[in-house]
Design an enzyme around this catalytic site. Structure first.
Site, PDB file in Angstrom:
ATOM      1  N   GLU A 165      -8.899  16.804  -0.102  1.00 30.40           N
ATOM      2  CA  GLU A 165      -8.562  17.621  -1.273  1.00 30.40           C
ATOM      3  C   GLU A 165      -8.606  19.094  -0.931  1.00 30.40           C
ATOM      4  O   GLU A 165      -9.673  19.679  -0.796  1.00 30.40           O
ATOM      5  CB  GLU A 165      -9.464  17.332  -2.477  1.00 30.40           C
ATOM      6  CG  GLU A 165      -9.033  18.190  -3.670  1.00 30.40           C
ATOM      7  CD  GLU A 165      -9.417  17.665  -5.035  1.00 30.40           C
ATOM      8  OE1 GLU A 165     -10.001  16.578  -5.105  1.00 30.40           O
ATOM      9  OE2 GLU A 165      -9.115  18.352  -6.029  1.00 30.40           O
ATOM     10  N   GLU A 181     -11.080   0.371 -10.393  1.00 34.11           N
ATOM     11  CA  GLU A 181      -9.689   0.120 -10.772  1.00 34.11           C
ATOM     12  C   GLU A 181      -9.520  -1.167 -11.557  1.00 34.11           C
ATOM     13  O   GLU A 181      -8.461  -1.432 -12.111  1.00 34.11           O
ATOM     14  CB  GLU A 181      -8.798   0.069  -9.524  1.00 34.11           C
ATOM     15  CG  GLU A 181      -8.601   1.424  -8.866  1.00 34.11           C
ATOM     16  CD  GLU A 181      -7.690   2.345  -9.678  1.00 34.11           C
ATOM     17  OE1 GLU A 181      -7.160   1.921 -10.715  1.00 34.11           O
ATOM     18  OE2 GLU A 181      -7.545   3.509  -9.265  1.00 34.11           O
ATOM     19  N   CYS A 206     -12.664  18.139  -6.124  1.00 32.60           N
ATOM     20  CA  CYS A 206     -12.641  19.501  -6.656  1.00 32.60           C
ATOM     21  C   CYS A 206     -13.803  19.831  -7.590  1.00 32.60           C
ATOM     22  O   CYS A 206     -14.320  20.951  -7.531  1.00 32.60           O
ATOM     23  CB  CYS A 206     -11.284  19.843  -7.271  1.00 32.60           C
ATOM     24  SG  CYS A 206     -10.838  18.841  -8.692  1.00 32.60           S
ATOM     25  N   ASN A 246      -0.372  14.597  -4.834  1.00 33.94           N
ATOM     26  CA  ASN A 246       0.012  15.494  -5.913  1.00 33.94           C
ATOM     27  C   ASN A 246      -0.403  16.932  -5.587  1.00 33.94           C
ATOM     28  O   ASN A 246      -1.047  17.189  -4.568  1.00 33.94           O
ATOM     29  CB  ASN A 246      -0.589  15.035  -7.249  1.00 33.94           C
ATOM     30  CG  ASN A 246      -2.099  14.946  -7.171  1.00 33.94           C
ATOM     31  OD1 ASN A 246      -2.742  15.745  -6.501  1.00 33.94           O
ATOM     32  ND2 ASN A 246      -2.685  13.973  -7.847  1.00 33.94           N
ATOM     33  N   GLU A 271       2.987   6.686  -6.134  1.00 31.85           N
ATOM     34  CA  GLU A 271       2.507   8.068  -6.114  1.00 31.85           C
ATOM     35  C   GLU A 271       1.574   8.198  -4.928  1.00 31.85           C
ATOM     36  O   GLU A 271       0.555   7.519  -4.870  1.00 31.85           O
ATOM     37  CB  GLU A 271       1.771   8.414  -7.415  1.00 31.85           C
ATOM     38  CG  GLU A 271       1.463   9.901  -7.489  1.00 31.85           C
ATOM     39  CD  GLU A 271       0.194  10.212  -8.255  1.00 31.85           C
ATOM     40  OE1 GLU A 271      -0.085   9.557  -9.264  1.00 31.85           O
ATOM     41  OE2 GLU A 271      -0.529  11.136  -7.805  1.00 31.85           O
ATOM     42  N   ARG A 283     -13.066   4.804  -7.274  1.00 32.80           N
ATOM     43  CA  ARG A 283     -12.548   4.645  -8.632  1.00 32.80           C
ATOM     44  C   ARG A 283     -12.571   3.166  -8.990  1.00 32.80           C
ATOM     45  O   ARG A 283     -12.080   2.344  -8.235  1.00 32.80           O
ATOM     46  CB  ARG A 283     -11.123   5.183  -8.744  1.00 32.80           C
ATOM     47  CG  ARG A 283     -11.090   6.661  -8.453  1.00 32.80           C
ATOM     48  CD  ARG A 283      -9.739   7.286  -8.670  1.00 32.80           C
ATOM     49  NE  ARG A 283      -9.814   8.682  -8.239  1.00 32.80           N
ATOM     50  CZ  ARG A 283      -8.788   9.513  -8.213  1.00 32.80           C
ATOM     51  NH1 ARG A 283      -7.607   9.103  -8.593  1.00 32.80           N
ATOM     52  NH2 ARG A 283      -8.941  10.764  -7.806  1.00 32.80           N
ATOM     53  N   ASP A 288       3.885  15.453  -8.835  1.00 29.58           N
ATOM     54  CA  ASP A 288       3.565  14.197  -8.150  1.00 29.58           C
ATOM     55  C   ASP A 288       4.560  13.949  -7.021  1.00 29.58           C
ATOM     56  O   ASP A 288       5.753  14.232  -7.169  1.00 29.58           O
ATOM     57  CB  ASP A 288       3.650  13.017  -9.126  1.00 29.58           C
ATOM     58  CG  ASP A 288       2.325  12.756  -9.826  1.00 29.58           C
ATOM     59  OD1 ASP A 288       1.359  13.503  -9.569  1.00 29.58           O
ATOM     60  OD2 ASP A 288       2.270  11.818 -10.635  1.00 29.58           O
ATOM     61  N   ARG A 299      -3.680   0.331  -3.938  1.00 29.45           N
ATOM     62  CA  ARG A 299      -4.469   0.700  -5.114  1.00 29.45           C
ATOM     63  C   ARG A 299      -5.833   0.063  -4.962  1.00 29.45           C
ATOM     64  O   ARG A 299      -5.993  -1.133  -5.163  1.00 29.45           O
ATOM     65  CB  ARG A 299      -3.790   0.241  -6.395  1.00 29.45           C
ATOM     66  CG  ARG A 299      -4.521   0.747  -7.604  1.00 29.45           C
ATOM     67  CD  ARG A 299      -3.632   0.902  -8.810  1.00 29.45           C
ATOM     68  NE  ARG A 299      -4.428   1.329  -9.938  1.00 29.45           N
ATOM     69  CZ  ARG A 299      -4.014   1.352 -11.179  1.00 29.45           C
ATOM     70  NH1 ARG A 299      -2.779   0.979 -11.450  1.00 29.45           N
ATOM     71  NH2 ARG A 299      -4.801   1.743 -12.152  1.00 29.45           N
ATOM     72  N   ARG A 316      -2.626   5.996   0.999  1.00 30.97           N
ATOM     73  CA  ARG A 316      -1.269   5.943   0.429  1.00 30.97           C
ATOM     74  C   ARG A 316      -0.220   6.494   1.384  1.00 30.97           C
ATOM     75  O   ARG A 316       0.881   5.957   1.452  1.00 30.97           O
ATOM     76  CB  ARG A 316      -1.246   6.652  -0.925  1.00 30.97           C
ATOM     77  CG  ARG A 316      -2.115   5.892  -1.912  1.00 30.97           C
ATOM     78  CD  ARG A 316      -1.738   6.131  -3.330  1.00 30.97           C
ATOM     79  NE  ARG A 316      -2.445   5.187  -4.179  1.00 30.97           N
ATOM     80  CZ  ARG A 316      -2.395   5.190  -5.505  1.00 30.97           C
ATOM     81  NH1 ARG A 316      -1.656   6.083  -6.128  1.00 30.97           N
ATOM     82  NH2 ARG A 316      -3.059   4.291  -6.206  1.00 30.97           N
ATOM     83  N   CYS A 333      -5.242  22.605  -6.949  1.00 36.08           N
ATOM     84  CA  CYS A 333      -5.699  21.649  -5.946  1.00 36.08           C
ATOM     85  C   CYS A 333      -4.588  20.665  -5.631  1.00 36.08           C
ATOM     86  O   CYS A 333      -3.571  20.609  -6.306  1.00 36.08           O
ATOM     87  CB  CYS A 333      -6.932  20.906  -6.442  1.00 36.08           C
ATOM     88  SG  CYS A 333      -6.622  19.967  -7.941  1.00 36.08           S
TER      89      CYS A 333
END
Lengths: 503, 503
Positions: A353, A336, A304, A437, A434, A334, A416, A345, A469, A462
Site C-alpha cells: 500500500e 470473506e 493506510c 486501485n 479488480e 479480510r 479501479d 478472493r 491478484r 493511497c
C-alpha cells in the site's frame, strides 16, 4: 420550536434557600441559550421547577440544538450553588429530547436506532424524540449523530438494489491469451499451493512464492522506487481507536479478523487449560473463554489507517512533501465468508500500500505519474488486457465523504483497475477481476488524524497493489508455460526454483 | 494388581435371557484381557454383575492397563447381545479406574489434575484413581496421559528455581564498541520509530525499515540462498489443530495473540453495532461479544508449525532432500506482557525461519554449513561480539522430547546465539541478548505430521532469525554513525533514505 429538551438535574442535596433559584435560574439559562444558539436561531427556557433535590428544565430552540446551552447551565449553576448554597450538580440527563429535521428522500421502510427513542415522519420531515439520554450522550453530542444516522439510513433505502457507480476511463486492446484455465485449479493440480489450514488462507510453495515476490519486485522497481516512495514497516494489528477514526469499524465490522489478548501470561493461571489439552488433545473452550479477553484490535485490513496513525499529531516539513510511503510487511486479512474463490478472493493476501500526502496540486501530479507507471507495467512488463474505471468506493458510501456528484468530481475519488480472466468466458459479459486501485481522499484522514503540512492544505491518497491478484491475473491470461511469458517479466523473474518433488 | 477398572455398561434394554450372559461374559472378557495385556503382564475379570439393563465389570491387570480390554469387551458383547438378545451397549464409563505407577523424584507439593480423581503417594509410588471417566476418556486413552502428566509435574517440581541448561560453545573476541546507548531510546529521540498503536508493537519509519530490510537481505544473500534454501509464503494464522500437534498449545497458551472470526458477515446483523459506533464513537463491547465467535486460531508465533502442516501426509522424493525452505512473510506475534523492552523484546517482530528436512546425516552436515555461514555474517559483515551456547529449549521441557542427557546429546537440540549489548554494562556480568537460534529436533515433527522420505529416516530442524534483534544488536554495538559501520554492511545497505522531516 423544532427542538425541545426536557432535562433533569440531580443536586447533591436540597438547597437551603430554594427561593434564591428564582433569581438565579432564568437569567443564567437565558444567557447560556443566547450564547449557545447565537445568531443561528433563537431559544428559551420554557419551564423550570425545583422539587427537593431535583431540578427540571425545559429548553426550546430553533435553528440550533439546545443541549450545548444545557451543558453551560449545568456548569455555571454548579458553581453558583456551590458558592451560595453548598450543593452541586451530581448528575443530569435528558428525560426527553425532541428534534425535527428533514431527510431526502422520505423513507419507505422503518428506520431503526439503537437507543431509546420514538421516530415519525411526515413526508421528508422527521420528528425524533430521544428518551432518557445520559449525561455522556448529552456531553458527547449523540443527538446530532443520531440525526445524521437517520438521514443516512433514509438516503441508503433509496440506493438499495442500485449498482455501484462505475464509469470506464480507459481500456487496453483485446489480446489472444495462452491461458485458458482457472489458475488456482492448475496450481492445486501441480501441488504448488495448498489450501488452509484456516479459512481462505493459502500456503504458497517455492514456485508460487517466487512468482509473488517477482510481482512485488516489479511493483517496487518499476513503480514505487522510480517515483521516490520510501518503505516503512508497520504493525499488522490495527487498534479500535484507529478504525474509529477512519470509519472502517462502522463500515466493515463483519469483514475483520478480530484479535484478543490473553488475560494473563502466568503459567499457573493456564495450568488447568494446559492439563486439559495434554489429557484430551482438544481445546477446552470454556477455559479458553475464561483466559482470553474480548477482542481489542483487528488483524490488518488495509495498511493506510496505521500509516495515518504513525503521522498523527505531527507537522510535516515542506521539504518532505509530497510524502511518499509504502508498506509491504503487514499481511491483509479480510473475512470473506461465502465470497471466496481460489487465490483470487482470499481471506489473507499480500498487498503493497503506497500512501501519499501533499498539497492537492502535488497529489494530482503524483496520480498522473502513478497512472503512467502502472500503465507501463501492465502494458509492457506483464502485457495484460486491462481497463480502468472511476468508482465510488464502499467506505465513502458508508462513512460519508466526497462522492462523484461533488463539484471536485474526478479529483477526489477512486480508480479501479480490472483485468479480463479468460477462463470466466466472454470478455464482454464475464466479470473482470479488480486487481488494484488508486484513490485521492482529500483531507478526510489528514484531518481525522490531525496531520499538518508546514504550509497550506494537506491532502492524502493511497493505492492498493494486490499481489495475489496481479499473480492470478497474469497466470489466467499468460498460462503456465514460461515460454508464453513476456520477455520483461521473465527478466524480472530470473531462474525459476525447482519445486519440491512429492511422490 | 496395579490396575483396577470398575466399568459400567448401560444396555439398550433388559436382556430377555439374562442367564445366557453367565456363559458369555467370563469367556469373552478372558479372551479380550489376554489379547490386550498380551505378554506384557497379566489380568483378569475379578467380578461382574447384571442388574436390569446395567452390567458392571471389574477388570484387574498388571503390566498393562485394562481399558483396551474393556473397549474390546464392549464391542464384542454388543455384537453377541445384538444377535442373540436384540439389545446393544448404549454407553459405558469407568466408575473408578485405579492405577499405580512410579514417579521420580517423589513430589514435595500437591499435584493437581483437572478431571475427577484421587491421587496419593508413598515415596515415589503413586496411586491414582479416576472417578466417572467418560467413554471418550476411555476410548481416547486419557489414563495414560494423566499418568504422564503426573510424572511430568513431579519432575518439574524438582526443577523449579533451577537455571535453564546453558553451555558455552564458542565466543568471539571482545571488541571496542562505538555504540554506548540503548538503541531504542536513540531511535525514539530521532523520531525514527513510534511505539504503538497496540501493546509492544512498533512502527518503523523509512530509515529503520531500510536497516531491517538490509538485515533481511544479508540473511538471504549471505546465508540462505548460497545454501539452497527456497522461499515459501505461508498463512500467518496458525490453526489450533497444528498447535496441538506441535505441542505449542500446551506449552505457551499465555503467549499467543488469539484470532476470532465474525459469526456473520451480514451487514443487517451488524446494524445495531455500527449504529452504536456511529452514535457513541465507542466500541459496544456486548454487541461485539455477540457478533464475534470464540478464538479459533492464533496469530503466527513461529513459522515452522505451519510449514510442517504444508508437508503433512506427503512423501518427499530423495531428489528434494535435504529440503531447505524458509518463510519471511508471516509476522510473529508473542504476548510478552511485562517482559517488553524497546525493539529488543516486542510483541510483534519480523523473523525469517529456515526449516530443513532430511536424513540425520544430511541435517548434521547442513547444520555445520549454517554455523559457518552465520559465523561469516556476524564476524565479517556485521562484525559483532557474539557467542553461541547449547541450551535446552522451553518447548522441549514442556512437551517432552529429547534433552541433553540423551545419548544423542548435541545432535538433537538447540544452539542459541547471543550478543553483548554495551549499554547494559559490563560484558562479563550483564545479560546478553539472544538474537537467533538453530535446532535439530529429530523426528518429533515429521512424525507428528506424518511427513515421510522416499527412503529412510526423516528428521527436521529449524532456525529463527530475528531481524529486530539483529538490528538492535548491531546498533547497540556499532552506534548510529554510518562511518563507524563495517564496510561490508554499508555495501549491503546502499544509500540510506532521507527520513521524514517533522517540525
Amino acid at each position: 420550536m423544532e427542538n425541545e429538551l426536557r432535562a433533569e438535574l440531580l443536586l447533591s442535596g436540597v438547597p437551603r434557600d430554594p427561593k434564591a433559584l428564582d433569581a438565579l435560574v432564568p437569567g443564567l439559562a437565558a444567557d447560556a441559550i443566547a450564547r449557545a444558539v447565537g445568531s443561528r436561531g433563537e431559544g428559551r427556557l420554557a419551564e423550570w421547577k425545583l422539587e427537593g433535590d431535583t431540578l427540571t428544565l425545559l429548553l426550546q430552540s430553533q435553528g440550533a440544538r439546545p443541549h450545548q446551552a444545557l451543558l453551560s447551565i449545568v456548569r455555571r449553576l454548579g458553581e453558583e450553588l456551590g458558592r451560595s448554597q453548598k450543593v452541586g450538580v451530581r448528575s443530569f440527563r435528558a428525560l426527553r429530547y425532541r428534534v425535527e429535521f428533514s431527510v431526502d428522500p422520505a423513507p419507505e421502510k422503518p428506520i431503526s436506532i439503537p437507543i431509546p427513542h420514538t421516530l415519525s415522519f411526515q413526508g421528508t420531515r422527521a420528528t425524533l424524540e430521544l428518551t432518557d439520554l445520559s449525561e455522556e450522550g448529552l456531553r458527547d453530542n449523540w443527538v446530532d449523530r443520531v440525526v445524521q444516522l437517520v438521514a443516512e439510513k433514509a438516503k441508503r433505502q433509496s440506493y438499495t438494489g442500485k449498482e455501484q457507480y462505475w464509469s470506464l476511463l480507459q481500456q487496453s486492446a483485446p489480446k489472444d491469451h495462452p491461458g485458458k484455465t482457472d489458475p488456482t485449479e492448475e496450481m492445486l493440480k501441480r501441488l504448488w499451493v495448498r489450501s488452509g489450514p484456516t479459512k481462505g488462507k493459502w500456503f504458497l510453495g517455492p514456485t508460487v512464492a517466487h512468482l509473488l515476490r517477482t510481482m512485488e519486485r516489479i511493483a517496487r522497481q518499476e513503480v514505487l522506487e522510480p517515483l521516490g516512495f520510501m518503505e516503512v514497516v508497520q504493525p499488522h494489528h490495527d487498534s479500535f481507536d484507529i478504525l474509529l477514526k477512519t470509519g472502517h469499524l462502522e463500515g466493515l465490522p463483519g469483514e475483520f479478523y478480530y484479535v484478543a489478548e490473553p488475560t494473563t501470561r502466568d503459567p499457573a493461571a493456564w495450568e488447568r487449560f494446559t492439563d486439559l489439552v495434554k489429557i484430551t488433545r482438544h481445546v477446552p473452550d470454556d477455559e479458553l473463554r475464561r483466559l482470553v479477553g474480548p477482542p481489542s484490535a483487528v488483524s490488518c485490513y488495509a495498511q493506510c489507517p496505521t500509516i495515518y496513525w504513525w503521522l498523527s499529531g505531527r507537522t510535516i516539513a515542506t521539504t518532505s512533501l509530497p510524502l511518499r510511503i509504502f508498506d509491504r510487511s503487514a499481511v491483509s486479512n479480510r473475512y470473506e465468508s461465502g465470497g471466496r474463490h481460489g487465490l483470487e478472493r482470499v481471506d489473507e493476501f499480500h498487498r503493497i500500500e503506497p500512501v501519499f500526502l501533499g498539497t492537492p496540486e502535488q497529489l494530482l501530479a503524483l496520480r498522473e505519474e502513478l497512472l503512467r507507471r502502472y500503465a507501463y507495467v501492465f502494458d509492457q512488463v506483464l502485457e495484460l488486457e486491462w481497463r480502468t474505471a472511476w468508482v465510488t468506493p464502499f467506505y465513502m458510501q458508508q462513512a460519508g465523504g466526497v462522492g462523484v456528484e461533488d463539484a471536485t468530481a474526478r479529483i477526489k475519488g477512486t480508480i479501479d483497475y480490472e483485468a479480463y480472466l479468460p477462463y470466466r468466458g466472454d470478455r464482454a459479459t464475464s466479470e473482470w477481476l479488480e486487481f488494484q486501485n488508486l484513490s485521492i481522499v482529500g483531507d478526510k484522514y489528514t484531518s481525522a488524524f490531525t496531520i499538518r503540512a508546514q504550509k497550506g492544505e494537506l491532502w492524502s491518497g493511497c493505492s492498493g497493489i494486490g499481489l495475489e491478484r496481479w499473480l492470478t491475473t497474469f497466470l489466467a491470461q499468460k498460462g503456465f508455460d514460461p515460454k508464453d511469458w513476456p520477455a520483461r517479466f521473465r527478466e524480472h523473474a530470473g531462474p525459476m526454483p525447482t519445486d519440491v518433488q512429492f511422490l
